[in-house]
Design a protein around this motif. Structure first.
Motif, short mmCIF file in Angstrom:
data_model
loop_
_atom_site.label_atom_id
_atom_site.label_comp_id
_atom_site.label_asym_id
_atom_site.label_seq_id
_atom_site.Cartn_x
_atom_site.Cartn_y
_atom_site.Cartn_z
N UNK A 1 0.56 -1.14 0.30
CA UNK A 1 0.27 0.10 -0.29
C UNK A 1 0.78 0.83 -0.01
N UNK A 2 2.50 1.19 0.16
CA UNK A 2 3.24 2.41 -0.15
C UNK A 2 3.83 2.13 -0.78
N UNK A 3 3.74 2.16 -2.15
CA UNK A 3 4.55 1.34 -3.50
C UNK A 3 4.33 2.65 -3.57
N UNK A 4 3.18 3.48 -3.60
CA UNK A 4 3.88 5.68 -4.65
C UNK A 4 4.57 5.58 -4.14
N UNK A 5 4.88 6.24 -2.34
CA UNK A 5 6.19 6.54 -2.18
C UNK A 5 7.14 5.33 -1.78
N UNK A 6 7.40 4.71 -2.39
CA UNK A 6 8.50 3.89 -2.75
C UNK A 6 8.97 4.23 -4.68
N UNK A 7 7.90 3.90 -5.36
CA UNK A 7 8.38 4.09 -6.09
C UNK A 7 9.24 5.80 -6.43
N UNK A 8 8.03 6.94 -6.15
CA UNK A 8 9.18 8.27 -5.99
C UNK A 8 10.37 8.04 -5.26
N UNK A 9 10.89 7.22 -4.23
CA UNK A 9 12.33 7.14 -3.71
C UNK A 9 12.60 6.24 -4.62
N UNK A 10 12.47 5.53 -5.47
CA UNK A 10 13.68 5.24 -6.99
C UNK A 10 13.69 5.47 -7.79
N UNK A 11 12.83 7.11 -7.73
CA UNK A 11 12.62 7.85 -8.62
C UNK A 11 14.05 8.75 -8.25
N UNK A 12 13.94 9.03 -7.14
CA UNK A 12 15.29 9.99 -6.05
C UNK A 12 16.41 9.52 -6.73
N UNK A 13 16.72 8.31 -5.84
CA UNK A 13 17.57 7.68 -6.17
C UNK A 13 18.07 7.71 -6.87
N UNK A 14 16.88 7.33 -8.42
CA UNK A 14 17.70 6.67 -9.32
C UNK A 14 18.59 8.50 -10.63
N UNK A 15 17.79 8.68 -10.13
CA UNK A 15 17.70 10.29 -10.53
C UNK A 15 20.02 10.95 -9.60
N UNK A 16 19.28 10.33 -8.91
CA UNK A 16 20.70 11.10 -8.09
C UNK A 16 21.93 10.31 -8.54
N UNK A 17 21.79 9.58 -8.68
CA UNK A 17 23.21 8.07 -9.25
C UNK A 17 23.63 8.62 -11.06
N UNK A 18 22.61 9.23 -11.78
CA UNK A 18 22.74 9.82 -13.01
C UNK A 18 24.10 10.37 -12.65
N UNK A 19 25.01 10.11 -13.02
CA UNK A 19 26.22 11.34 -13.37
C UNK A 19 26.58 12.17 -14.21
N UNK A 20 27.52 13.42 -13.71
CA UNK A 20 26.63 14.43 -14.05
C UNK A 20 27.02 14.88 -15.15
N UNK A 21 27.51 14.19 -16.44
CA UNK A 21 28.47 13.95 -17.72
C UNK A 21 27.54 13.04 -18.54
N UNK A 22 26.46 12.40 -17.47
CA UNK A 22 25.50 11.69 -18.69
C UNK A 22 23.99 11.98 -18.17
#
Lengths: 118, 259
Positions: A1-22
């Motif tokens: 039931x908290x999948x929406x919050x988990x999905x938002x965390x995934x996006x946040x972590x993923x975006x922060x993990x993309x190297x600056x030059x990419x």
């Protein structure tokens, strides 16, 4: 039931993990590990991810979910086994003093970025 | 192995308090794969942010010498009544406070305030109607309490046997209430909750005479099948039958921390 919050965390972590030059890269796939004991419903998570990913570099990315079995070790007799039923005592010596080795995961393993010239 | 020989980033944030390296954008190894994609290793727990905040809460509770109980159950199992009665006993010896979570309404807070304990109501509809209390929500609620004047803080979580089990809020102990009207099989259906809790209450035993089919022993056995060794207290919050065991466990747990 908290999948929406988990999905938002995934996006946040993923975006922060993309190297600056990419920074302009498109994410083709997110590899996730989800333990069988975690309170996550894979289909709900995929649905929420698809919705939350819109208008981010993760739009359209595949959410690949690897299910991790519940592995346990008995602290009394050192026996290791996979828990596939709702019973958490050692099948060998019946001890209830066990350590869970896996099954609680909710981890982002990696991202796969689409090659711009691909 | 995709990344043999490459310095891998491990960023698991464990509950055990070990230090772990946290990755920064761009310091992950990148590998070109034959499929025309490049893989970036991330290896992070999705709920890292909650774990970090829970740890911060835990440090704050330790600094103020506060014992924290996270009380969980499905809706309607008797959490609020159990808490009302529990407070009445505990407040003879301890300064207690309550954080109560609901999606909507302040009905529970109003009932609990009658005990004289400071009560902070959280309505998670402000936070998107969440099905659980997360650590940052607790942190916000602490702003409404005088921590120096509290020995025991009880958090009444959102009624739900699934999600609250997943979220550490910085508590010392967790307890779950199952009522006899819910069915003996619930522990088997919601194993994570019963696995994660340190004590279980089998509540509403005053109704047993009207429930011919409910098998108390089977329910308790099912709880122990999921969590061998867990104390199971058969209670009636209404009549306070069986409360001694539960209160003793709570006092002993508090003493362990508070001395």
């Amino acid at each position: 039931m908290h999948e929406m919050g988990v999905a938002m965390q995934i996006i946040e972590i993923a975006q922060a993990s993309i190297p600056a030059d990419m920074a302009d890269a498109r994410v083709a796939r997110v590899n996730l590990k989800v333990g069988k004991l975690s309170a996550i419903v894979a289909d709900s998570l995929r649905f929420c991810f698809e919705v939350v990913a819109r208008e981010t570099p993760l739009a359209g990315a595949e959410l690949h979910i690897e299910e991790v079995p519940v592995q346990a070790r008995c602290n009394a007799c050192r026996h290791e086994w996979t828990i596939d039923q709702p019973a958490f005592a050692c099948p060998d010596c019946k001890s209830g003093d066990i350590t869970l080795l896996s099954g609680r995961e909710l981890d982002i393993e990696s991202l796969e970025l689409a090659e711009e010239d691909a | 192995m995709l990344l043999d020989g490459i310095n891998r980033i491990r960023a698991y944030h464990h509950k055990d308090g070990h230090d772990h390296h946290h990755p920064h954008p761009g310091d992950g190894p990148v590998e070109t794969r034959s499929s025309g994609t490049r893989e970036i290793k991330v290896v992070r727990r999705v709920l890292d942010a909650n774990e970090i905040m829970a740890e911060a809460n835990r440090e704050r509770f330790a600094a103020q010498n506060i014992f924290v109980l996270n009380l969980m159950s499905s809706p309607g199992s008797g959490k609020t009544t159990t808490l009302e009665k529990t407070l009445r006993h505990l407040m003879r010896d301890y300064r207690c406070a309550v954080i109560v979570g609901d999606i909507c309404t302040t009905a529970d807070a109003d009932r609990l305030a009658a005990s004289g304990a400071p009560v902070v109501q959280i309505n998670t509809d402000e936070f998107g109607g969440d099905c659980h209390l997360a650590a940052h929500v607790i942190e916000k609620a602490l702003g409404g309490l005088d921590l120096a004047a509290i020995d025991i803080l009880i958090v009444e979580n959102i009624g739900n046997l699934v999600c609250p089990a997943e979220f550490d809020i910085g508590e010392d102990k967790r307890a779950v209430i199952l009522s006899v009207t819910e069915g003996e099989d619930k522990p088997l259906k919601y194993p994570l909750m019963f696995r994660e809790c340190d004590a279980a209450l089998l509540n509403k035993i005053d109704l047993l005479p009207y429930l011919e089919d409910f098998d108390v022993k089977l329910a308790a056995d099912n709880i122990r099948q999921i969590h061998p060794g867990i104390p199971v207290f058969e209670t009636s919050a209404k009549t306070e039958e069986g409360f001694e065991g539960w209160l003793d466990w709570l006092r002993d747990s508090a003493k362990e921390k508070l001395g």
